[in-house]
Design an enzyme around this catalytic site. Structure first.
Site, PDB file in Angstrom:
ATOM      1  N   CYS A   8     -15.950 -21.721 -13.131  1.00 30.89           N
ATOM      2  CA  CYS A   8     -16.336 -22.829 -13.594  1.00 30.89           C
ATOM      3  C   CYS A   8     -18.172 -22.601 -14.429  1.00 30.89           C
ATOM      4  O   CYS A   8     -18.511 -22.751 -15.080  1.00 30.89           O
ATOM      5  CB  CYS A   8     -15.988 -23.985 -13.228  1.00 30.89           C
TER       6      CYS A   8
HETATM    7  N1  LIG Z   1     -11.667 -27.174  -9.019  1.00 30.21           N
HETATM    8  C1  LIG Z   1     -11.871 -26.672 -10.097  1.00 30.21           C
HETATM    9  O1  LIG Z   1     -12.840 -26.893 -10.957  1.00 30.21           O
HETATM   10  C2  LIG Z   1     -11.906 -24.942 -10.173  1.00 30.21           C
HETATM   11  C3  LIG Z   1     -11.588 -24.715  -9.535  1.00 30.21           C
HETATM   12  N2  LIG Z   1     -10.978 -22.822 -10.034  1.00 30.21           N
HETATM   13  C4  LIG Z   1     -10.510 -22.019  -8.553  1.00 30.21           C
HETATM   14  O2  LIG Z   1      -8.673 -22.532  -8.266  1.00 30.21           O
HETATM   15  C5  LIG Z   1      -8.631 -22.359  -7.665  1.00 30.21           C
HETATM   16  C6  LIG Z   1      -7.149 -24.092  -7.600  1.00 30.21           C
HETATM   17  O3  LIG Z   1      -9.148 -25.119  -7.298  1.00 30.21           O
HETATM   18  P1  LIG Z   1      -8.243 -26.542  -7.017  1.00 30.21           P
HETATM   19  O4  LIG Z   1      -6.996 -26.553  -7.813  1.00 30.21           O
HETATM   20  O5  LIG Z   1     -10.043 -26.830  -7.492  1.00 30.21           O
HETATM   21  O6  LIG Z   1      -8.019 -26.551  -5.416  1.00 30.21           O
HETATM   22  P2  LIG Z   1      -7.325 -27.494  -4.822  1.00 30.21           P
HETATM   23  O7  LIG Z   1      -7.589 -27.203  -3.911  1.00 30.21           O
HETATM   24  O8  LIG Z   1      -6.882 -29.004  -4.978  1.00 30.21           O
HETATM   25  O9  LIG Z   1      -5.190 -26.679  -4.593  1.00 30.21           O
HETATM   26  C7  LIG Z   1      -4.583 -26.281  -4.468  1.00 30.21           C
HETATM   27  C8  LIG Z   1      -3.918 -26.339  -4.424  1.00 30.21           C
HETATM   28  O10 LIG Z   1      -3.545 -24.373  -4.217  1.00 30.21           O
HETATM   29  C9  LIG Z   1      -2.053 -24.569  -2.886  1.00 30.21           C
HETATM   30  N3  LIG Z   1      -1.767 -23.865  -1.857  1.00 30.21           N
HETATM   31  C10 LIG Z   1      -3.435 -23.713  -1.090  1.00 30.21           C
HETATM   32  N4  LIG Z   1      -2.437 -23.284  -0.244  1.00 30.21           N
HETATM   33  C11 LIG Z   1      -1.856 -22.269  -0.548  1.00 30.21           C
HETATM   34  C12 LIG Z   1      -0.882 -21.351  -0.044  1.00 30.21           C
HETATM   35  N5  LIG Z   1      -1.243 -20.566   0.872  1.00 30.21           N
HETATM   36  N6  LIG Z   1       0.287 -20.010  -0.943  1.00 30.21           N
HETATM   37  C13 LIG Z   1       0.556 -21.554  -1.905  1.00 30.21           C
HETATM   38  N7  LIG Z   1      -0.054 -22.690  -2.641  1.00 30.21           N
HETATM   39  C14 LIG Z   1      -1.355 -22.711  -2.006  1.00 30.21           C
HETATM   40  C15 LIG Z   1      -2.605 -26.423  -2.676  1.00 30.21           C
HETATM   41  O11 LIG Z   1      -0.526 -26.885  -2.631  1.00 30.21           O
HETATM   42  P3  LIG Z   1       0.384 -26.911  -1.583  1.00 30.21           P
HETATM   43  O12 LIG Z   1      -0.973 -26.946   0.285  1.00 30.21           O
HETATM   44  O13 LIG Z   1       1.105 -28.252  -1.304  1.00 30.21           O
HETATM   45  O14 LIG Z   1       0.698 -25.796  -1.671  1.00 30.21           O
HETATM   46  C16 LIG Z   1      -2.628 -27.445  -3.891  1.00 30.21           C
HETATM   47  O15 LIG Z   1      -1.267 -27.177  -5.195  1.00 30.21           O
HETATM   48  C17 LIG Z   1      -9.174 -22.207  -6.647  1.00 30.21           C
HETATM   49  O16 LIG Z   1      -9.442 -20.919  -6.351  1.00 30.21           O
HETATM   50  C18 LIG Z   1     -10.398 -22.761  -7.173  1.00 30.21           C
HETATM   51  O17 LIG Z   1     -11.399 -22.060  -6.341  1.00 30.21           O
HETATM   52  C19 LIG Z   1     -11.763 -22.388 -10.740  1.00 30.21           C
HETATM   53  C20 LIG Z   1     -12.371 -22.969 -11.411  1.00 30.21           C
HETATM   54  C21 LIG Z   1     -12.830 -24.939 -10.991  1.00 30.21           C
HETATM   55  C1  LIG Z   2     -18.146 -28.680  -6.516  1.00 26.39           C
HETATM   56  C2  LIG Z   2     -17.791 -27.321  -6.259  1.00 26.39           C
HETATM   57  O1  LIG Z   2     -17.523 -27.305  -4.712  1.00 26.39           O
HETATM   58  N1  LIG Z   2     -17.487 -26.193  -7.338  1.00 26.39           N
HETATM   59  C3  LIG Z   2     -16.593 -25.214  -6.478  1.00 26.39           C
HETATM   60  C4  LIG Z   2     -16.966 -24.194  -7.573  1.00 26.39           C
HETATM   61  C5  LIG Z   2     -15.133 -24.014  -7.761  1.00 26.39           C
HETATM   62  C6  LIG Z   2     -15.087 -23.060  -8.636  1.00 26.39           C
HETATM   63  O2  LIG Z   2     -14.950 -22.579  -9.300  1.00 26.39           O
HETATM   64  O3  LIG Z   2     -15.087 -21.880  -8.165  1.00 26.39           O
HETATM   65  P1  LIG Z   2     -14.147 -20.393  -7.101  1.00 26.39           P
HETATM   66  O4  LIG Z   2     -13.014 -20.803  -8.491  1.00 26.39           O
HETATM   67  O5  LIG Z   2     -14.498 -19.323  -7.727  1.00 26.39           O
HETATM   68  O6  LIG Z   2     -13.687 -20.783  -5.847  1.00 26.39           O
HETATM   69  C7  LIG Z   2     -18.077 -23.655  -5.338  1.00 26.39           C
HETATM   70  O7  LIG Z   2     -19.369 -23.862  -6.014  1.00 26.39           O
HETATM   71  O8  LIG Z   2     -17.359 -24.008  -4.619  1.00 26.39           O
END
Ligand SMILES: NC(=O)C1=CN([C@@H]2O[C@H](COP(=O)(O)OP(=O)(O)OC[C@H]3O[C@@H](n4cnc5c(N)ncnc54)[C@H](OP(=O)(O)O)[C@@H]3O)[C@@H](O)[C@H]2O)C=CC1
Ligand SMILES: CC(=O)N[C@@H](CCC(=O)OP(=O)(O)O)C(=O)O
Length: 345
Positions: free
Chosen positions: A149
């Protein structure tokens, strides 16, 4: 119809993908995984999807992912790379919202993500999923490393300046703020209401894993060596990201010429809005939409240009950008299913 699977459907980017794909006219949701909620109807967990998504979560090992056309991984780092070789062999495309396929150098990945890369040979093939800077390659990709992000705001905020060669690329500063949903839905003390609300703090100041990703991509836009100071902050709001980026001008340019650089660069971009010079973009002007807004400033008419960038971290910062990539990979109009007007106030 494109048959879509989502691995990690219970998390914040997972439910955001579900929201966007539920009304996407060319998508049929096939499988949405959760290890913890196997069998639970998705709309029981997220009532916002009642009447829109009829599927239940399924355990990853039960989901028939190889029968899909594309899989989104909305999972922690390391999950997508373990399954991607098998999916590719079955003819399935992969869009990873985590960082498994963002960096080209295996050693850099392993240093910042503290795990071995299980398919380093695929890093060369993987395409960085920032359509505004990489559209042609995304169209032909089988594997997308969807940008982080913060890196999305830093790259789109700096690209026109670096491409035009008008700033000192060795001394860039990005002071960035994210809402708490950026940390995901997993339980973590620092993200509790009593910890994160009514509070404001920087983190990762000595080094954050989004720096190497951003430096690698910015390096493709200029011959100069990139030097970037990036400081992320956690702000007590749920969604939204605001980046304030500073760059020193090395060429004589008036404000109109600076503004024209950005307007020209993004004139055909449906998801980048260059606001009038001197505007103050608000995060809420992008909330729940795939829009990213940019405004330029030149304090005291000096030699520093300040670029303000706002986006919704869950949409242009992750799930929306991933759908934008999917549209390109499947030859659809890039904006399909993504033209929501932001929610204000
Ligand atoms: N939040 C944000 O703003 C952003 C996030 N990202 C990236 O996107 C990805 C997802 O982020 P976010 O949605 O915030 O994360 P969350 O922690 O909200 O969700 C993670 C999801 O992954 C599942 N999960 C966790 N471990 C495993 C595994 N070993 N195998 C299969 N499923 C798994 C969990 O469900 P369950 O445990 O039920 O399987 C859950 O649905 C991350 O890599 C994050 O860094 C990137 C940009 C922005
Ligand atoms: C507020 C906050 O904690 N933000 C996350 C960014 C999440 C994300 O976009 O990063 P990745 O997909 O590279 O994990 C962080 O700084 O780790």
């Amino acid at each position: 119809m494109i048959k879509v699977g989502i691995v990690g459907g219970t998390g914040y980017t997972g439910v955001e993908l579900l929201r966007l794909l539920a009304t996407h006219p060319q998508v049929q949701l096939q499988a949405v995984t959760s290890r913890k909620e196997d069998g639970m109807p998705i709309a029981d967990m997220y009532p916002s999807l009642r009447g829109r998504v009829a599927l239940a979560f399924s355990a990853p090992e039960k989901a028939k992912l190889t029968e899909c056309d594309v899989i989104f991984f909305a999972t922690p780092h390391g999950v997508a790379m373990a399954q991607t070789p098998e999916l590719l062999a079955a003819g399935v495309k992969v869009i990873d919202l985590a960082a498994d396929f963002r960096l080209q150098d295996t050693a850099v990945f392993e240093k910042w993500y503290k795990m071995p890369h299980s398919c380093p040979e695929l890093l060369k093939e993987a395409v960085y999923g920032l359509p505004e800077l990489n559209r042609a390659a995304i169209k032909d990709a089988r594997i997308i490393g969807n940008p982080g992000c913060y890196p999305t705001t830093m790259q789109l905020g700096l690209a026109p300046l670096l491409k035009a060669g008008v700033v000192d690329a060795g001394h860039l500063i990005a002071d960035c703020k994210s809402g708490v949903s950026g940390a995901g839905r997993k339980a973590e003390v620092a993200m509790l209401f009593s910890e994160a609300s009514d509070n404001f703090k920087a983190y990762g100041v000595s080094g954050h894993r989004h720096s190497p990703e951003t430096v690698e991509q910015l390096g493709k836009l200029t011959e100069q060596k990139i030097g970037l100071l990036f400081t992320p902050h956690l702000v007590p709001m749920i969604r939204g990201m605001h980046s304030t980026i500073y760059a020193r001008l090395t060429k004589e340019l008036d404000n109109a010429a600076l503004q024209a650089l950005f307007e020209d660069a993004y004139k055909n971009e449906p998801f980048v809005d260059v606001m009038p010079f001197g505007a103050h973009p608000e995060t809420r002007s992008t909330r729940s939409s795939n829009m990213l807004r940019i405004a330029l400033h030149r304090p005291n008419d000096g030699d520093t240009v300040v670029v303000l960038v706002v986006q919704d971290n869950l949409v242009k910062g992750s799930a929306g950008q991933a759908v934008q990539c999917m549209n390109l990979m499947f030859g659809l109009e890039e904006t399909t299913g993504l033209m929501h007007v932001p929610v204000m106030p």
